[in-house]
Design a protein around this motif. Structure first.
Motif, PDB file in Angstrom:
ATOM      1  N   UNK A 243      50.584  52.110 -11.952  1.00 34.35           N
ATOM      2  CA  UNK A 243      49.891  51.062 -12.699  1.00 34.35           C
ATOM      3  C   UNK A 243      50.008  51.390 -14.182  1.00 34.35           C
ATOM      4  N   UNK A 244      50.492  50.422 -14.970  1.00 28.44           N
ATOM      5  CA  UNK A 244      50.621  50.643 -16.411  1.00 28.44           C
ATOM      6  C   UNK A 244      50.612  49.304 -17.129  1.00 28.44           C
ATOM      7  N   UNK A 245      49.804  49.187 -18.169  1.00 31.12           N
ATOM      8  CA  UNK A 245      49.772  47.997 -19.041  1.00 31.12           C
ATOM      9  C   UNK A 245      49.674  46.704 -18.237  1.00 31.12           C
ATOM     10  N   UNK A 246      48.735  46.664 -17.282  1.00 33.54           N
ATOM     11  CA  UNK A 246      48.501  45.487 -16.442  1.00 33.54           C
ATOM     12  C   UNK A 246      49.692  45.141 -15.570  1.00 33.54           C
ATOM     13  N   UNK A 247      50.529  46.123 -15.263  1.00 34.73           N
ATOM     14  CA  UNK A 247      51.663  45.932 -14.364  1.00 34.73           C
ATOM     15  C   UNK A 247      51.534  46.890 -13.186  1.00 34.73           C
ATOM     16  N   UNK A 248      52.064  46.473 -12.051  1.00 31.79           N
ATOM     17  CA  UNK A 248      52.095  47.318 -10.854  1.00 31.79           C
ATOM     18  C   UNK A 248      53.554  47.459 -10.426  1.00 31.79           C
ATOM     19  N   UNK A 249      54.009  48.698 -10.281  1.00 29.72           N
ATOM     20  CA  UNK A 249      55.395  48.976  -9.912  1.00 29.72           C
ATOM     21  C   UNK A 249      55.400  49.789  -8.624  1.00 29.72           C
ATOM     22  N   UNK A 250      56.169  49.337  -7.638  1.00 30.34           N
ATOM     23  CA  UNK A 250      56.321  50.044  -6.366  1.00 30.34           C
ATOM     24  C   UNK A 250      57.756  50.539  -6.246  1.00 30.34           C
ATOM     25  N   UNK A 251      57.909  51.800  -5.829  1.00 28.82           N
ATOM     26  CA  UNK A 251      59.226  52.410  -5.643  1.00 28.82           C
ATOM     27  C   UNK A 251      59.243  53.088  -4.282  1.00 28.82           C
ATOM     28  N   UNK A 252      60.327  52.898  -3.538  1.00 26.81           N
ATOM     29  CA  UNK A 252      60.472  53.574  -2.250  1.00 26.81           C
ATOM     30  C   UNK A 252      61.934  53.937  -2.042  1.00 26.81           C
ATOM     31  N   UNK A 264      70.679  57.859  -6.089  1.00 29.74           N
ATOM     32  CA  UNK A 264      69.961  57.441  -4.880  1.00 29.74           C
ATOM     33  C   UNK A 264      69.481  56.000  -5.046  1.00 29.74           C
ATOM     34  N   UNK A 265      69.830  55.092  -4.128  1.00 34.20           N
ATOM     35  CA  UNK A 265      69.309  53.722  -4.224  1.00 34.20           C
ATOM     36  C   UNK A 265      67.817  53.680  -3.903  1.00 34.20           C
ATOM     37  N   UNK A 266      67.040  53.189  -4.846  1.00 32.35           N
ATOM     38  CA  UNK A 266      65.597  53.076  -4.679  1.00 32.35           C
ATOM     39  C   UNK A 266      65.210  51.608  -4.708  1.00 32.35           C
ATOM     40  N   UNK A 267      64.364  51.209  -3.795  1.00 38.47           N
ATOM     41  CA  UNK A 267      63.872  49.837  -3.774  1.00 38.47           C
ATOM     42  C   UNK A 267      62.667  49.735  -4.702  1.00 38.47           C
ATOM     43  N   UNK A 268      62.733  48.820  -5.631  1.00 43.79           N
ATOM     44  CA  UNK A 268      61.661  48.675  -6.616  1.00 43.79           C
ATOM     45  C   UNK A 268      61.090  47.260  -6.581  1.00 43.79           C
ATOM     46  N   UNK A 269      59.808  47.178  -6.801  1.00 42.48           N
ATOM     47  CA  UNK A 269      59.103  45.900  -6.938  1.00 42.48           C
ATOM     48  C   UNK A 269      58.152  46.019  -8.120  1.00 42.48           C
ATOM     49  N   UNK A 270      58.066  44.950  -8.880  1.00 35.00           N
ATOM     50  CA  UNK A 270      57.164  44.954 -10.036  1.00 35.00           C
ATOM     51  C   UNK A 270      56.485  43.604 -10.131  1.00 35.00           C
ATOM     52  N   UNK A 271      55.219  43.631 -10.505  1.00 32.43           N
ATOM     53  CA  UNK A 271      54.471  42.403 -10.701  1.00 32.43           C
ATOM     54  C   UNK A 271      53.426  42.644 -11.784  1.00 32.43           C
ATOM     55  N   UNK A 272      53.077  41.563 -12.472  1.00 32.65           N
ATOM     56  CA  UNK A 272      52.097  41.714 -13.526  1.00 32.65           C
ATOM     57  C   UNK A 272      51.861  40.434 -14.276  1.00 32.65           C
TER      58      UNK A 272
END
Length: 709
Positions: A243-252, A264-272
């Motif tokens: 969580x940073x600056x009203x954003x949420x980032x998911x990495x797997x 390494x391929x990482x799946x990322x999602x971001x919303x804010x």
């Protein structure tokens, strides 16, 4: 004679073989016994003393192997118990390289473990059990990313962080600090307590913490989904949320080692709430956006961070494409984006509006939020000069269509380049109302204040389609319009740059057709309008021979130069101007008929107000004067005499279309007989036919255009 026995050679008479073998066995037995006694003695000494006297040799040996200072400030034990190596160290530390910001790579309040002796010989370290209390690990990269703190060698680059095999473990109070100066990343993490048996932890291990990235605070929560595989040097299944600056980032993803993500391929999602806030974390400036939700695959390779298969929504618009971030000496972004449908509100940030304010309260409120004066629409939002000069960018963006009630725009292709503070949009093309717009726009912030250039070109476009959303019916309006805007100004916002602009605005109408009603309403020709109404021919097209709507812009004030439209029935001229400074409009249009007409107003129609709220002044002062004269004649003479005040004798001079279609200034305009026109002004804001400004008009326009009261 006595016979002597033959002499024998002593060297040729060896000792019996069994006797020699017995002697060797005795010697070997004695040596083995001595070694056994020695080992027992060593074992006994170690067991009795717990090997505490080996602390200094241990520190020197491990320090020599790692090239780091190693100290044990508390209790120390190193001995066989009975056949496994028991190792106990309290307040143990392993130093960091000299370039690190913390003195210790590793420190622990207490380590108590049992080690398999043979595993040390074969290099595959195995711990039967481990009890670690309050361990702290400091993982750092140096400034040029050529070495890290956990690599005990002189070879360039980091190596995977090794983990021994641990059968049974209890780990409590462990913390990890990670620092990457290239990314300006600092994280302080706390690892959940771990208890394992039979070399299996069994459940996910959580990590929580906080830190800063490029001076922006964040918090993070991560889990190792397969910790058993991790400690046995297998796959590292990681899921992380930050969580940073009203954003949420998911990495797997699955990492090859606990400390390595390269390749390494990482799946990322971001919303804010605002994508600009997210990219602002890494020092990238983009216009504000509405709420966004994006996903992509991230691969990091050295200095490159590549996001592919990017897809999602920003506001009410879709977005897809790729993004590559080069984290070198200068941050560089290279992006290829595609949008099927762009909502017009999501386009508002490109001119400096906050899209959330536009959606909730309209453009005027959005302009006011940037510092604009009341009832003004040109935004005062300044370019982020300092940020723009810290990174470079290249962008190609295609947009299928724009969702808008009034602007029929589609097929947008944008090429953007940012090079050390110089922002260039070139080319920017789009289809608008079956016509094409091409633009080249530059904001050069290397110069102070910024030097801004606008070159916007409109190819021939049907006016009926272009203005369909503004009350103009497409049927019957078949004329086209083309034009060009060339302006140069200085300033860090759109309003500032236009307020200082110099240049030319010209829109040309070649031969075409307009509704008769449109022309006659502009002329206020009551007689012809009534005749058409009773003959039921309101939609009969009127031929436009040629037309020009031109302005010369000086220091942010645009003067009509000229406005001249020639039709088969009349000539329309416009004089006056408008101001980018105050957004005030002060124009007067007059239509002279080419044929005789009764009941003709034949008086200027004023257009005033501001960009945000223009006003049409149909009942002008001149029209009221003529109405008064007509009323006087009707009273003094007869009602028929009153009509004389509204008679148009039809003496309008047809325009030579060559200069009109060339977009020439008022000075170059001619009649069809080749004579200079005397009804189009002189490229000033004067509204009188002679092009001269009266004292009262000059004072009024000074107040309107320059904002001087």
């Amino acid at each position: 004679m006595e016979t002597q026995p033959p002499a024998t050679d002593p060297a040729a008479d060896p000792a019996p073989v069994p006797t020699r073998r017995r002697r060797l066995r005795r010697i070997a037995g004695r040596i083995a016994l001595a070694l056994a006694v020695l080992l027992v003695a060593i074992w006994l000494v170690l067991y009795v003393t717990k090997g505490r006297f080996l602390r200094r040799p241990f520190e020197r040996f491990v320090g020599g192997q790692t090239h780091r200072p190693v100290t044990v400030a508390g209790d120390f034990q190193l001995y066989f118990a009975p056949f496994r190596i028991k190792f106990v160290a309290e307040r143990m530390t392993i130093g960091n390289p000299a370039w690190a910001t913390r003195p210790y790579l590793f420190q622990a309040e207490r380590i108590d473990t049992r080690i398999a002796p043979l595993s040390l010989l074969w290099g595959k370290r195995r711990l039967y059990w481990l009890d670690l209390v309050d361990g702290a690990v400091d993982l750092e990269w140096n400034a040029d990313h050529s070495a890290n703190s956990w690599t005990f060698s002189s070879s360039k680059g980091g190596k995977p962080l090794p983990f021994p095999r641990i059968d049974t473990a209890t780990v409590r109070g462990t913390t990890v600090r990670y620092r990457d100066p290239r990314m300006r990343l600092l994280a302080d993490l706390k690892v959940d307590d771990i208890r394992s048996t039979d070399a299996r932890i069994g459940k996910a291990v959580g990590v929580d913490g906080h830190g800063t990235i490029r001076d922006t605070p964040f918090r993070v929560a991560a889990r190792l989904l397969a910790p058993d595989a991790t400690v046995n040097r297998g796959k590292n299944e990681l899921v992380l949320r930050a969580w940073a600056a009203d954003n949420v980032v998911d990495v797997s993803g699955t990492l090859p080692s606990i400390a390595g993500i390269e390749g390494v391929p990482l799946q990322t999602r971001a919303q804010g709430r605002n994508l600009a806030d997210l990219l602002g974390i890494i020092g990238v400036a983009i216009p504000n956006t509405r709420r966004y939700r994006l996903k992509a695959q991230l691969v990091q390779q050295d200095q490159l961070y590549t996001f592919t298969h990017m897809r999602g929504t920003v506001g009410a618009s879709d977005l897809a494409g790729t993004l590559t971030i080069t984290n070198g000496a200068r941050l560089h972004l290279d992006s290829r984006l595609a949008t099927r449908t762009l909502d017009i509100i999501d386009a508002a940030p490109f001119i400096g509006y906050n899209p959330d304010i536009v959606a909730a309260r309209g453009a005027l409120a959005a302009a006011a939020a940037t510092g604009a004066a009341p009832q003004r629409i040109l935004p005062e939002a300044a370019l982020p000069i300092a940020t723009m000069q810290r990174f470079d960018a290249d962008l190609r963006w295609t947009i299928g269509r724009v969702r808008s009630r009034n602007l029929p725009i589609s097929d947008i292709a944008m090429t953007l380049a940012l090079d050390r503070g110089k922002l260039t949009l070139s080319p920017l093309t789009m289809a608008m109302a079956r016509g094409n717009v091409a633009a080249d726009v530059t904001f050069d912030t290397r110069q102070r204040p910024a030097l801004d250039t606008y070159d916007i070109r409109l190819s021939p476009t049907p006016m009926g389609k272009l203005l369909a959303g503004y009350g103009v019916a497409e049927a019957g309006t078949t004329g086209t319009i083309k034009g060009r805007i060339q302006l140069v100004g200085r300033g860090d916002s759109i309003h500032q740059s236009l307020s200082t602009a110099h240049g030319r605005i010209a829109f040309v109408m070649p031969h075409g057709q307009l509704w008769t009603r449109n022309v006659q309403l502009a002329e206020l020709d009551i007689g012809t309008f009534v005749q058409k109404m009773f003959e039921d021919k309101l939609k009969k097209p009127v031929e436009v021979n040629c037309g020009l709507i031109g302005f010369t812009v000086r220091n942010g004030v645009a003067a009509a130069d000229p406005i001249l439209i020639d039709t088969t029935k009349n000539v329309i001229v416009g004089r006056g101007g408008f101001s980018f400074r105050s957004e005030a409009i002060d124009l007067a249009f007059r239509a002279d008929g080419k044929k005789f007409s009764l009941f003709s107003g034949q008086s200027p129609v004023g257009v005033g107000g501001y960009f945000a709220a223009p006003k049409l002044d149909v009942i002008s002062g001149q029209l009221l004067e003529r109405a008064g004269a007509g009323l006087g004649l009707a009273v003094v003479a007869t009602p028929v005499a009153g009509i004389l005040a509204f008679v148009d004798i039809g003496d309008a001079k047809s325009a030579a279309c060559g200069p009109v279609l060339a977009g020439a200034t008022a000075q170059a305009q001619r009649t069809t007989k080749g004579k200079p026109r005397d009804d189009v002004g002189h490229g000033t804001t004067a509204k009188d036919e002679d092009g001269k400004t009266t004292g009262a008009e000059k004072k009024s326009q000074r107040k309107k255009f320059l904002g001087i009261f």
